[in-house]
Design a protein around this motif. Structure first.
Motif, PDB file in Angstrom:
ATOM      1  N   LYS A  74     -22.545 -20.339  -5.117  1.00  0.00           N
ATOM      2  CA  LYS A  74     -22.180 -20.915  -3.815  1.00  0.00           C
ATOM      3  C   LYS A  74     -21.584 -19.843  -2.899  1.00  0.00           C
ATOM      4  N   GLU A  75     -22.001 -18.621  -3.122  1.00  0.00           N
ATOM      5  CA  GLU A  75     -21.412 -17.513  -2.350  1.00  0.00           C
ATOM      6  C   GLU A  75     -21.602 -17.643  -0.853  1.00  0.00           C
ATOM      7  N   LYS A  76     -22.647 -18.367  -0.461  1.00  0.00           N
ATOM      8  CA  LYS A  76     -22.889 -18.463   0.984  1.00  0.00           C
ATOM      9  C   LYS A  76     -21.776 -19.232   1.693  1.00  0.00           C
ATOM     10  N   TRP A  77     -21.048 -20.052   0.966  1.00  0.00           N
ATOM     11  CA  TRP A  77     -20.007 -20.877   1.590  1.00  0.00           C
ATOM     12  C   TRP A  77     -18.680 -20.134   1.673  1.00  0.00           C
ATOM     13  N   LEU A  78     -18.187 -20.021   2.892  1.00  0.00           N
ATOM     14  CA  LEU A  78     -16.852 -19.478   3.125  1.00  0.00           C
ATOM     15  C   LEU A  78     -16.038 -20.586   3.795  1.00  0.00           C
ATOM     16  N   ILE A  79     -14.962 -20.981   3.150  1.00  0.00           N
ATOM     17  CA  ILE A  79     -14.132 -22.092   3.628  1.00  0.00           C
ATOM     18  C   ILE A  79     -12.714 -21.561   3.738  1.00  0.00           C
ATOM     19  N   MET A  80     -12.199 -21.494   4.951  1.00  0.00           N
ATOM     20  CA  MET A  80     -10.883 -20.864   5.109  1.00  0.00           C
ATOM     21  C   MET A  80     -10.100 -21.473   6.257  1.00  0.00           C
ATOM     22  N   VAL A  81      -8.804 -21.243   6.221  1.00  0.00           N
ATOM     23  CA  VAL A  81      -7.925 -21.702   7.291  1.00  0.00           C
ATOM     24  C   VAL A  81      -8.154 -20.786   8.494  1.00  0.00           C
ATOM     25  N   GLY A  82      -8.606 -21.378   9.603  1.00  0.00           N
ATOM     26  CA  GLY A  82      -8.986 -20.583  10.764  1.00  0.00           C
ATOM     27  C   GLY A  82      -7.814 -20.234  11.646  1.00  0.00           C
ATOM     28  N   ILE A  83      -6.847 -19.572  11.045  1.00  0.00           N
ATOM     29  CA  ILE A  83      -5.638 -19.176  11.777  1.00  0.00           C
ATOM     30  C   ILE A  83      -5.387 -17.703  11.510  1.00  0.00           C
ATOM     31  N   CYS A  84      -5.269 -16.951  12.588  1.00  0.00           N
ATOM     32  CA  CYS A  84      -4.995 -15.514  12.472  1.00  0.00           C
ATOM     33  C   CYS A  84      -3.646 -15.308  11.793  1.00  0.00           C
ATOM     34  N   THR A  85      -3.618 -14.393  10.830  1.00  0.00           N
ATOM     35  CA  THR A  85      -2.393 -14.183  10.060  1.00  0.00           C
ATOM     36  C   THR A  85      -1.368 -13.327  10.804  1.00  0.00           C
ATOM     37  N   HIS A  86      -1.683 -12.945  12.033  1.00  0.00           N
ATOM     38  CA  HIS A  86      -0.685 -12.227  12.836  1.00  0.00           C
ATOM     39  C   HIS A  86       0.304 -13.242  13.411  1.00  0.00           C
ATOM     40  N   LEU A  87      -0.077 -13.910  14.493  1.00  0.00           N
ATOM     41  CA  LEU A  87       0.850 -14.859  15.114  1.00  0.00           C
ATOM     42  C   LEU A  87       0.225 -16.230  15.319  1.00  0.00           C
ATOM     43  N   GLY A  88      -0.864 -16.493  14.595  1.00  0.00           N
ATOM     44  CA  GLY A  88      -1.344 -17.859  14.532  1.00  0.00           C
ATOM     45  C   GLY A  88      -2.373 -18.315  15.543  1.00  0.00           C
ATOM     46  N   CYS A  89      -2.987 -17.416  16.274  1.00  0.00           N
ATOM     47  CA  CYS A  89      -4.073 -17.825  17.162  1.00  0.00           C
ATOM     48  C   CYS A  89      -5.301 -18.204  16.342  1.00  0.00           C
ATOM     49  N   ILE A  90      -6.257 -18.824  17.010  1.00  0.00           N
ATOM     50  CA  ILE A  90      -7.490 -19.222  16.335  1.00  0.00           C
ATOM     51  C   ILE A  90      -8.583 -18.201  16.671  1.00  0.00           C
ATOM     52  N   PRO A  91      -9.040 -17.448  15.672  1.00  0.00           N
ATOM     53  CA  PRO A  91     -10.053 -16.420  15.934  1.00  0.00           C
ATOM     54  C   PRO A  91     -11.413 -17.020  16.310  1.00  0.00           C
ATOM     55  N   LEU A  92     -12.198 -16.221  17.016  1.00  0.00           N
ATOM     56  CA  LEU A  92     -13.539 -16.606  17.428  1.00  0.00           C
ATOM     57  C   LEU A  92     -14.543 -16.131  16.387  1.00  0.00           C
ATOM     58  N   GLY A  93     -15.517 -16.990  16.085  1.00  0.00           N
ATOM     59  CA  GLY A  93     -16.499 -16.679  15.060  1.00  0.00           C
ATOM     60  C   GLY A  93     -17.635 -15.806  15.554  1.00  0.00           C
ATOM     61  N   GLU A  94     -18.335 -15.203  14.594  1.00  0.00           N
ATOM     62  CA  GLU A  94     -19.478 -14.326  14.880  1.00  0.00           C
ATOM     63  C   GLU A  94     -19.118 -13.315  15.955  1.00  0.00           C
ATOM     64  N   SER A  95     -17.950 -12.748  15.792  1.00  0.00           N
ATOM     65  CA  SER A  95     -17.423 -11.837  16.798  1.00  0.00           C
ATOM     66  C   SER A  95     -16.726 -10.670  16.130  1.00  0.00           C
ATOM     67  N   GLY A  96     -16.574  -9.617  16.892  1.00  0.00           N
ATOM     68  CA  GLY A  96     -15.821  -8.475  16.410  1.00  0.00           C
ATOM     69  C   GLY A  96     -16.712  -7.460  15.718  1.00  0.00           C
ATOM     70  N   GLU A  97     -16.140  -6.300  15.527  1.00  0.00           N
ATOM     71  CA  GLU A  97     -16.929  -5.158  15.063  1.00  0.00           C
ATOM     72  C   GLU A  97     -17.435  -5.311  13.638  1.00  0.00           C
ATOM     73  N   TYR A  98     -16.847  -6.222  12.842  1.00  0.00           N
ATOM     74  CA  TYR A  98     -17.303  -6.424  11.466  1.00  0.00           C
ATOM     75  C   TYR A  98     -18.165  -7.678  11.301  1.00  0.00           C
ATOM     76  N   GLY A  99     -18.546  -8.271  12.420  1.00  0.00           N
ATOM     77  CA  GLY A  99     -19.484  -9.391  12.379  1.00  0.00           C
ATOM     78  C   GLY A  99     -18.893 -10.694  11.870  1.00  0.00           C
ATOM     79  N   GLY A 100     -17.568 -10.757  11.774  1.00  0.00           N
ATOM     80  CA  GLY A 100     -16.932 -11.967  11.271  1.00  0.00           C
ATOM     81  C   GLY A 100     -16.222 -12.709  12.385  1.00  0.00           C
ATOM     82  N   TRP A 101     -14.912 -12.473  12.470  1.00  0.00           N
ATOM     83  CA  TRP A 101     -14.100 -13.164  13.469  1.00  0.00           C
ATOM     84  C   TRP A 101     -13.281 -12.148  14.254  1.00  0.00           C
ATOM     85  N   PHE A 102     -12.993 -12.533  15.491  1.00  0.00           N
ATOM     86  CA  PHE A 102     -12.182 -11.697  16.372  1.00  0.00           C
ATOM     87  C   PHE A 102     -11.072 -12.561  16.945  1.00  0.00           C
TER      88      PHE A 102
END
Ligand code: FES
Length: 141
Positions: A74-102
């Motif tokens: 089931k590796e294709k499934w990524l299930i996570m709390v969508g809260i930035c671990t810095h100060l709690g904003c909600i990151p945007l998907g399919e974004s950023g230089e690593y193709g994940g979240w920004f």
């Protein structure tokens, strides 16, 4: 309720769904093979946070892709709390230089396994307790 059951049958490859659990956004992503490969091919030594942060595993489990994902088969499934671990904003998907979240607040970038790769956030996004109750339904919490 303490737990929430989610039908993921409509989340096709490359798609995401956000649900709420205990007031928090939970990102459910059906990752593409490329996203999985990109994460698998990243050395642990390249990670800012080498711990999986997966509530379903031991607290010292390493941040390998398999330990961030829903596991073998089931590796294709990524299930996570969508809260930035810095100060709690909600990151945007399919974004950023690593193709994940920004995170638009202060520029943290996460990879396709939700692992922090650059910016001020200290930890990988958290994996909540969950289980597959069938091939198409998961229970979070
Ligand atoms: Fe995400 Fe600051 S809250 S980078």
């Amino acid at each position: 309720a303490a737990s929430v059951e989610v039908d993921i049958s409509s989340v096709t490859e490359g798609m995401s769904l956000t649900v709420k659990w205990r007031g928090k956004p939970i990102f459910i992503r059906n990752r593409t093979p490329k996203e999985v490969d990109d994460a698998k091919n990243t050395a642990l030594s390249a990670l800012k946070d080498p711990i999986a942060r997966n509530a379903n595993l031991a607290s010292d489990a390493p941040a390998t892709d398999i330990d961030r994902s829903a596991g073998a088969g089931k590796e294709k499934w990524l299930i996570m709390v969508g809260i930035c671990t810095h100060l709690g904003c909600i990151p945007l998907g399919e974004s950023g230089e690593y193709g994940g979240w920004f995170c638009p607040c202060h520029g943290s970038t996460y990879d396709t396994a939700g692992r922090i790769r650059s910016g001020p956030a200290p930890e990988n996004m958290a994996i909540p307790p969950y289980q597959f109750v069938s091939d198409t339904h998961i229970k979070i919490g």
